[in-house]
Every structure is written in structure tokens, then in C-alpha cells.
Write a protein that holds these residues in place. Structure first.
Motif, PDB file in Angstrom:
ATOM      1  N   ARG A  67      57.163  27.753 -60.612  1.00 51.02           N
ATOM      2  CA  ARG A  67      57.686  26.887 -61.682  1.00 51.02           C
ATOM      3  C   ARG A  67      56.536  26.540 -62.620  1.00 51.02           C
ATOM      4  N   ALA A  68      56.624  26.974 -63.854  1.00 53.68           N
ATOM      5  CA  ALA A  68      55.502  26.829 -64.781  1.00 53.68           C
ATOM      6  C   ALA A  68      55.216  25.378 -65.132  1.00 53.68           C
ATOM      7  N   ASP A  69      56.246  24.533 -65.154  1.00 52.20           N
ATOM      8  CA  ASP A  69      56.064  23.141 -65.577  1.00 52.20           C
ATOM      9  C   ASP A  69      55.774  22.237 -64.398  1.00 52.20           C
ATOM     10  N   SER A  70      54.895  21.265 -64.629  1.00 53.33           N
ATOM     11  CA  SER A  70      54.647  20.227 -63.642  1.00 53.33           C
ATOM     12  C   SER A  70      55.632  19.091 -63.859  1.00 53.33           C
ATOM     13  N   VAL A  71      55.559  18.081 -63.010  1.00 52.30           N
ATOM     14  CA  VAL A  71      56.451  16.934 -63.132  1.00 52.30           C
ATOM     15  C   VAL A  71      56.259  16.226 -64.471  1.00 52.30           C
ATOM     16  N   TYR A  72      55.077  16.324 -65.051  1.00 51.63           N
ATOM     17  CA  TYR A  72      54.798  15.626 -66.310  1.00 51.63           C
ATOM     18  C   TYR A  72      55.053  16.488 -67.539  1.00 51.63           C
ATOM     19  N   THR A  73      54.854  17.786 -67.439  1.00 49.09           N
ATOM     20  CA  THR A  73      54.993  18.631 -68.622  1.00 49.09           C
ATOM     21  C   THR A  73      56.425  19.099 -68.849  1.00 49.09           C
ATOM     22  N   GLU A  74      57.291  18.934 -67.858  1.00 46.95           N
ATOM     23  CA  GLU A  74      58.675  19.378 -68.041  1.00 46.95           C
ATOM     24  C   GLU A  74      59.365  18.576 -69.144  1.00 46.95           C
ATOM     25  N   GLU A  75      59.084  17.266 -69.202  1.00 46.22           N
ATOM     26  CA  GLU A  75      59.674  16.437 -70.250  1.00 46.22           C
ATOM     27  C   GLU A  75      59.212  16.912 -71.629  1.00 46.22           C
ATOM     28  N   LEU A  76      57.946  17.294 -71.751  1.00 48.95           N
ATOM     29  CA  LEU A  76      57.448  17.817 -73.027  1.00 48.95           C
ATOM     30  C   LEU A  76      58.167  19.110 -73.403  1.00 48.95           C
TER      31      LEU A  76
END
Length: 650
Positions: free
Chosen positions: A404-413
Motif C-alpha cells: 500500500r503506497a500511502d501511509s495513514v497520514y498521506t492517504e488523506e492528502l
């Protein structure tokens, strides 16, 4: 410089003060509602109907308060902090952060499965943003203050100063430099010291002494890293899917919040360990008081409770709940190790695997392995497992990013259309899209128009291409013009007969995409089309200006200007005259309390005031004819660098 240094110290103090206040309010709130500050003990003592209904009531209250936070102007959340610090965009507004913190308290005091750290970290970043605006610091120093406040909040929440610095470096900025390291380190040191004075200096999970019985156990820790690398993205995927599903439910937000709390209450009927942020249950796992298959059940149940709380509108972090998942996973692996690799004298020594699991799952959800490893030995005061921790977190982060390329913080971005991949330079380049640097109304002719119309436009200064709208988009350029001028039959031709198809770009293509496509064009521009409609063109000149403004941060060729349309924020890039800048300048003291027109700024300094941001205001506004500057006001001014510096000096 003195104001900036004082602001760094102050943001550390504010971060600690809020963390202390939040933790005390949570403790007293739990005592008031449950009769004890221990959420696990309190829920275990409740009758079944109270276990079921209390989280539902808290979820409804949290959702109601969150609705007010959404209406409050400005941003909130760690994603906004990332955007503010790294990209220089977005403003963190304390009113929204404080409302979210109140909602988080309501959920936590009634058993909601969320982390308390989210509000504390967000307040630290918001305090830095507020101080930067209040002290009228330059944009770069304000961004550094936001980063320092974020680190201070993290350090105060967990009593982990080194992990707090790494949180900022690995997650928020993605780069390490002395200009970011010094203010963050200073603010975290101050916040940690004050928090320890007020609450105590012992590690949050007590002093631990775990050790490897044999070096073969390093293989078990690597296996734990692999498992965590799969569990972390699976948890995030389930959370994302739940949030998407909840947005489609045709119910009021209060009802959705209550339903989410009801899920937590249902799980708490048999498993009160899933309530709260997980602190008490993690202690039991580290002490080997929760063992065996129960850990597997709790792993699934805690994930479900956290997903229900967060997706239904209870604001808070998932950092500590993720540590719970890691502790349960590590406890399971630790229970297997004595039967496979090494026998142990005491089952309590399996707590070392729980600690390593906490770090590994955090690394998998945040993509920050060194922060996670450092966090684990700061939380426990145990440095003996540093090598297994680094191995496990590195493997977990690597596998998680592959899944999964996105982390818990970057998914919202990413959901907001802001890619967060690659180096900081790539992120900045991805953040600017074709729509931002669009040149509207390019020369165009209808397909049935005489060719002579197109040739007349191509004969105008600085016109190299004339477009023929339609599907596909076609054009005539200067090469076509040279050929047509010598064609004796050109008067009988229509533009559509001789126009050729041209490559197009989409409104959301980034600077990197545009650079690759413009490289192959002869005339240095490309049409921007959306569903076959010609919106405008992107030129090589505009691309270079955007790179100068966004990546090099010079604001020499173009400058980014925020505007508001229909209540929504938008951005444009404007070309500046040669040797001119556009900057926000604090009103010099000598100009206060007198009409601005009497200062004759254009005659004295050679600058033009185009707008004013009044003290405490989020937006700039037009300068009224009778405007009298007050302390804290800032002027949006265009001028040469030397003129702007002279204006600052008064």
C-alpha cells in the motif's frame, strides 16, 4: 531572529501545556463517568447495558462536535500539517483543532477506540501556525514553527523526544537539515521536560528489560516484521473502505456516530479491552497477562472497534490503537517462539515480542521505521532490543509500502488530490497541476473558418499556435503558416481542412507530467483539455515559473496567489514584472494609527499595496480608501527586493 527563537521556545511550552491539560481532563473525565481513570477497569465493572450504550452516546456527542469543527474555517489534522510544512500550503486553525480535541475527549471518556495523541499533535502544529502569524514571521519560519509544534506535541503525548524529532523528519518533512532539526529538537526538549515535571518522567509503559535468549531469535523478529508489514496495510485498507462506505449511508451524522459507538459497545460486552486508546491493555500484554488465542481475538476486535470509531466521526489518532494491534501480534509470535527457536524461563519475557510488534505495526502504518524503533525503546526504557527493533520495523515498512503506497497520514492528502510520493522536490512538483498555471483563451478558430482567419492570428506578436476546437483538438502552427502562405489555393481552404491533431494534457497533470510532454513540442505550449473541451494552454514559460516558485521557493518568475470563489479556496500563478516580488510585509510602526494613503508608499519606496491582511484574519481583503493600519496588520505588496526591504525598515 530573536522573535523566531522566542516563538520556538513558546511553541514547546504551549505543546506541553496542552498535552498536560488534555491528559488531566481525560483522567478526570473517565473518573467522572466510569469512577476510575482506568478505562479497562471502569468498563469491566459496568453492567452490560451501560457497556453497550455508553460508547454509542459518546460517539453521537463526538460526531455532533465534529460537525462544528468541519464548519470552522481553516484546516486541522496531521495531513494539513504535512501540507503546511512541506508544501507551504494550508493553514492550521486552532478553533477547529480545539473543537476536534473536545470531540476526541467525549469519545475517549465513553470508551471510543481512538488515540489521544491526534489532538495533542494537531494542537502543537496549530500553535506554531498561530504564533507565526501573530508574530508576523516569514512563511519559511512559520513552517518551521509548525514542524516544531508538531514535534513538541508528539513528545508531550508519549514522553519520547527522540522519536518526536524523527516523527517530524521521517513523516512531516521527509528531509533532514539543520534549519528544521534545531527548532524541532529545542521545542521537543522543552515539551518533554515540562511534561515530565508535571506528570512524571518514567517511560509510559514502565521500565522494561527484555533480551534475546539466542541470536536465532533475530529470525523471529524478522518474521514479525513481515507479519506486521501485512497487518498494517490491511488495517488501513479496512479503515479506508469503512470511511468510504459510511459516507454513502443516508443517515444524520449523529446517528452514524452513535452506530459506530454501538459497534464498540457490542464488542466491549465480552472484550472490554477494546475500549479507549489501548494503553491499559498494552500494559497487560507487555506483562504477559493477556496471552494465547485471546490475543488473536483482540487483534481483530480492536481493529474493528477502531475502524468503527474513526469512520463514524470520532476524531482522534490511530497511532496508539495501532500499537495495540502490534502488541497483540507480537504477543502471538512471542508465544510461538519458545516452541520453535528457544525455550524461556518466564512467559513474561515474551513481552519483548509485544514491544517489537508495537514498533513494527507503527512502522507499517506510518512508513517511518526509525521513528517506530526509537519510539519503542523510549516508551519502555529498554535499549537492549534495538537491533531486533530496527530489523523488524525496516522489514515492516518496506513490505507495507509495497502493498500500500500511502501511509495513514498521506492517504488523506491523496484523497484531496495532493500526491505524496518520492523526494520533497517531487512532492512539490506533483502538488502543482496544469489547472494552476493555465493560460486562458488561447487563439482559436472554428473548423469551418477560412484559413486566412488563422493566418491573421498567427501573424500577431507572440502567437505560435492557433487551435481548432473539437474532438480531437487540432491546431495550425507557424510551420503550417509558412506552407500556406505559398499555397495559391489557400483562399478556398477551411481551417479544419489543414489543421493537424496535437497532443493534449489533462487539468490534473503535474509539473513532472507537463515537463515530459512539453519536451517534445516544437512551440513550447500544449492545450489543456477536459472531456474534449479546450480550457487553455500550458506554456514552457509558465512551467519554468512554477518550478521557480514552488520548488526553488524564489517567487522571482511567478508567484502563487490564493483566491476565493464561491466560498472555496483556489490558487493561481501570476507572472511578475522583471525584478519584482510579491510579499506580505508587516506594517512598520511608523505607519500605524494614521491613514495609509498619507504614507505615500509608492512615491517613497516604489512599492504598490494590493491587499491587506488585518490582524488575526484568515484572508486578505481590498485596502479601503480610508484604511488606517493597526498593530498586527500585514500588507500584500509588489516591489523590487530592495524596495521591500526598505519598507520593512520603515
Amino acid at each position: 531572529m530573536a522573535r523566531y527563537g522566542a516563538a520556538v521556545v513558546l511553541v514547546g511550552i504551549l505543546g506541553a501545556a496542552f498535552a498536560i491539560a488534555f491528559r488531566l481532563l481525560l483522567h478526570h473525565g473517565l473518573g467522572l463517568i466510569l469512577g476510575t481513570g482506568d478505562v479497562l477497569e471502569g468498563f469491566a465493572a459496568l453492567p452490560w447495558y451501560a457497556r453497550l450504550l455508553l460508547p454509542a452516546a459518546g460517539g453521537a456527542v463526538a460526531a455532533a462536535i465534529s460537525m462544528l469543527a468541519v464548519r470552522s474555517p481553516g484546516g486541522h489534522g496531521v495531513a494539513v500539517i504535512l501540507e503546511s510544512v512541506a508544501l507551504g500550503r494550508g493553514q492550521i486553525r486552532l478553533p477547529a483543532v480545539l473543537l476536534k480535541a473536545l470531540a476526541s475527549l467525549a469519545a475517549l471518556c465513553t470508551g471510543g477506540s481512538i488515540g489521544r495523541e491526534g489532538s495533542i499533535i494537531q494542537f502543537g502544529g496549530g500553535a506554531g501556525s498561530l504564533l507565526g502569524r501573530w508574530l508576523q514571521l516569514p512563511a519559511r519560519e512559520t513552517r518551521m514553527l509548525v514542524a516544531a509544534g508538531t514535534g513538541a506535541g508528539f513528545a508531550a503525548a508519549y514522553n519520547t523526544p527522540f522519536a518526536a524529532v524523527l516523527f517530524v523528519v521521517e513523516i512531516v518533512t521527509g528531509v533532514l537539515g539543520i534549519d528544521i532539526l534545531v527548532p524541532v529538537a529545542l521545542a521537543t526538549a522543552i515539551a518533554t521536560s515540562l511534561t515530565r515535571l508535571a506528570i512524571g518522567g518514567a517511560p509510559i509503559y514502565g521500565q522494561r528489560q527484555f533480551a534475546l535468549v539466542t541470536q536465532k531469535e533475530l529470525l523471529a523478529h524478522c518474521a514479525l516484521g513481515l507479519l506486521a508489514g501485512a497487518v498494517g496495510p490491511a488495517f488501513l485498507a479496512a479503515l479506508s473502505a469503512a470511511e468510504t462506505a459510511v459516507r454513502r449511508i443516508p443517515l444524520p451524522r449523529l446517528a452514524i456516530g452513535a452506530l459506530g459507538g454501538l459497534v464498540v459497545g457490542t464488542l466491549a460486552l465480552k472484550l472490554p479491552q477494546v475500549t479507549g486508546n489501548g494503553y491499559e491493555a498494552i500494559q497487560l500484554i507487555l506483562d504477559a497477562k493477556l496471552i494465547g488465542l485471546l490475543l488473536g481475538v483482540l487483534l481483530v476486535a480492536k481493529a474493528a472497534a477502531t475502524i468503527a470509531s474513526v469512520s463514524s466521526g470520532s476524531p482522534g489518532g490511530v497511532f496508539t490503537p495501532s500499537m495495540f494491534l502490534g502488541a497483540a501480534l507480537g504477543g502471538l509470535v512471542g508465544a510461538v517462539v519458545p516452541h520453535v527457536i528457544a525455550s524461556r524461563g518466564s512467559p513474561a519475557e515474551a513481552g519483548g515480542y509485544a514491544l517489537a510488534g508495537m514498533a513494527a505495526v507503527i512502522a507499517a502504518t506510518t512508513h517511518a521505521p526509525f521513528m517506530a524503533a526509537t519510539l519503542a525503546f523510549e516508551l519502555s526504557g529498554d535499549y537492549s532490543l534495538v537491533i531486533p527493533l530496527i530489523a523488524g520495523t525496516s522489514i515492516a515498512a518496506l513490505l507495507s509500502r509495497r502493498i500500500r503506497a500511502d501511509s495513514v497520514y498521506t492517504e488523506e492528502l491523496r484523497r484531496r488530490g495532493i500526491p505524496w510520493r518520492g523526494s520533497l522536490t517531487e512532492r512539490l512538483a506533483h502538488a502543482v497541476i496544469a489547472r494552476d498555471i493555465l493560460t486562458m483563451d488561447p487563439p482559436r478558430v472554428a473548423a469551418d473558418a477560412p484559413v486566412s482567419f488563422a493566418l491573421e492570428q498567427l501573424n500577431a506578436p507572440n502567437v505560435r499556435v492557433v487551435y481548432v476546437p473539437g474532438t480531437p483538438i487540432r491546431a495550425l502552427d507557424l510551420n503550417d503558416a509558412k506552407r500556406l502562405w505559398t499555397d495559391p489555393g489557400r483562399d478556398r481552404l477551411r481551417a479544419g481542412d489543414v489543421a493537424h491533431e496535437v497532443p493534449v494534457v489533462a487539468p490534473r497533470d503535474s509539473l513532472l507530467d507537463l515537463g515530459e510532454k512539453l519536451w517534445t513540442t516544437d512551440w513550447g505550449e500544449l492545450p489543456v483539455c477536459d472531456e474534449g473541451k479546450l480550457l487553455g494552454v500550458v506554456t514552457r514559460r509558465a512551467l519554468l515559473g512554477a518550478l521557480d516558485a514552488e520548488v526553488l521557493r524564489r517567487d522571482v518568475l511567478l508567484t502563487r496567489v490564493v483566491r476565493f470563489e464561491g466560498g472555496r479556496e483556489a490558487e493561481d500563478f501570476f507572472e511578475l514584472p522583471p525584478d519584482r516580488r510579491i510579499e506580505e510585509v508587516a506594517v512598520p510602526r511608523s505607519f500605524l494609527d494614521a491613514p495609509l494613503r498619507t504614507a505615500h508608499l509608492r512615491e517613497r519606496f516604489g512599492v504598490v499595496v494590493i491587499a491587506v491582511r488585518k490582524a488575526g484574519a484568515a484572508r486578505v481583503e481590498e485596502v479601503p480608501p480610508d484604511y488606517v493600519p493597526n498593530r498586527g496588520d500585514r500588507l500584500l505588496v509588489v516591489g523590487a527586493p530592495a524596495a521591500l526591504e526598505a519598507l520593512r525598515s520603515g
